[in-house]
Design a protein around this motif. Structure first.
Motif, PDB file in Angstrom:
ATOM      1  N   UNK A   1      43.154  39.884  38.342  1.00 27.09           N
ATOM      2  CA  UNK A   1      42.176  39.212  37.481  1.00 27.09           C
ATOM      3  C   UNK A   1      41.711  40.147  36.365  1.00 27.09           C
ATOM      4  N   UNK A   2      41.420  41.364  36.731  1.00 29.15           N
ATOM      5  CA  UNK A   2      40.936  42.346  35.754  1.00 29.15           C
ATOM      6  C   UNK A   2      42.007  42.645  34.715  1.00 29.15           C
ATOM      7  N   UNK A   3      43.250  42.726  35.181  1.00 22.82           N
ATOM      8  CA  UNK A   3      44.362  43.016  34.283  1.00 22.82           C
ATOM      9  C   UNK A   3      44.536  41.914  33.241  1.00 22.82           C
ATOM     10  N   UNK A   4      44.296  40.659  33.687  1.00 20.73           N
ATOM     11  CA  UNK A   4      44.400  39.516  32.781  1.00 20.73           C
ATOM     12  C   UNK A   4      43.291  39.546  31.739  1.00 20.73           C
ATOM     13  N   UNK A   5      42.173  40.169  32.083  1.00 19.72           N
ATOM     14  CA  UNK A   5      41.061  40.251  31.154  1.00 19.72           C
ATOM     15  C   UNK A   5      39.839  39.502  31.621  1.00 19.72           C
ATOM     16  N   UNK A   6      39.852  39.009  32.860  1.00 18.00           N
ATOM     17  CA  UNK A   6      38.709  38.295  33.396  1.00 18.00           C
ATOM     18  C   UNK A   6      37.865  39.251  34.232  1.00 18.00           C
ATOM     19  N   UNK A   7      36.566  39.126  34.058  1.00 17.35           N
ATOM     20  CA  UNK A   7      35.653  39.902  34.905  1.00 17.35           C
ATOM     21  C   UNK A   7      35.641  41.366  34.539  1.00 17.35           C
ATOM     22  N   UNK A   8      34.682  42.039  35.078  1.00 21.17           N
ATOM     23  CA  UNK A   8      34.566  43.465  34.821  1.00 21.17           C
ATOM     24  C   UNK A   8      35.501  44.242  35.724  1.00 21.17           C
ATOM     25  N   UNK A   9      35.625  45.519  35.451  1.00 21.39           N
ATOM     26  CA  UNK A   9      36.515  46.297  36.301  1.00 21.39           C
ATOM     27  C   UNK A   9      35.716  46.908  37.441  1.00 21.39           C
ATOM     28  N   UNK A  10      36.145  46.681  38.670  1.00 19.23           N
ATOM     29  CA  UNK A  10      35.466  47.259  39.819  1.00 19.23           C
ATOM     30  C   UNK A  10      35.608  48.772  39.828  1.00 19.23           C
TER      31      UNK A  10
END
Ligand SMILES: [Zn+2]
Length: 93
Positions: free
Chosen positions: A42-51
């Motif tokens: 999800x993060x790689x796609x650009x959604x949400x912040x990075x954990x």
């Protein structure tokens, strides 16, 4: 690093010091849809912040290994963390 294949330690089931057969507990293959992997996608796609930053270099030196100890008395198994981080892989003699 080499460790002996038989160690005399305490068995939590028998509550005694007995000989144990030693094996190295290798981590199984991570499933492709585990929680961490899904989040990473999800993060790689650009959604949400990075954990945690995926590109951050791993600066911990060495790995910790889990030992699998099998009691010769009751044939039950338990795990133990090998005390320190080692650069070289731990092998059983
Ligand atoms: Zn035992």
């Amino acid at each position: 690093m080499k460790i002996p294949d038989k160690i005399k330690t305490n068995c939590p089931f028998c509550n005694k010091h007995l000989l144990h057969n030693v094996k190295i507990n290798r981590k199984g293959k991570e499933s492709s849809m585990s929680k961490g992997r899904r989040k990473y996608i999800e993060v790689k796609k650009g959604y949400g912040g990075s954990p945690r930053c995926p590109k951050k270099p791993n600066f911990k030196i060495g790995k910790r290994t889990l030992l699998l100890l099998e009691c010769t008395g009751c044939k039950k198994k338990h795990q133990r963390l090998f005390s320190s981080r080692t650069k070289k892989t731990v092998e059983v003699k």
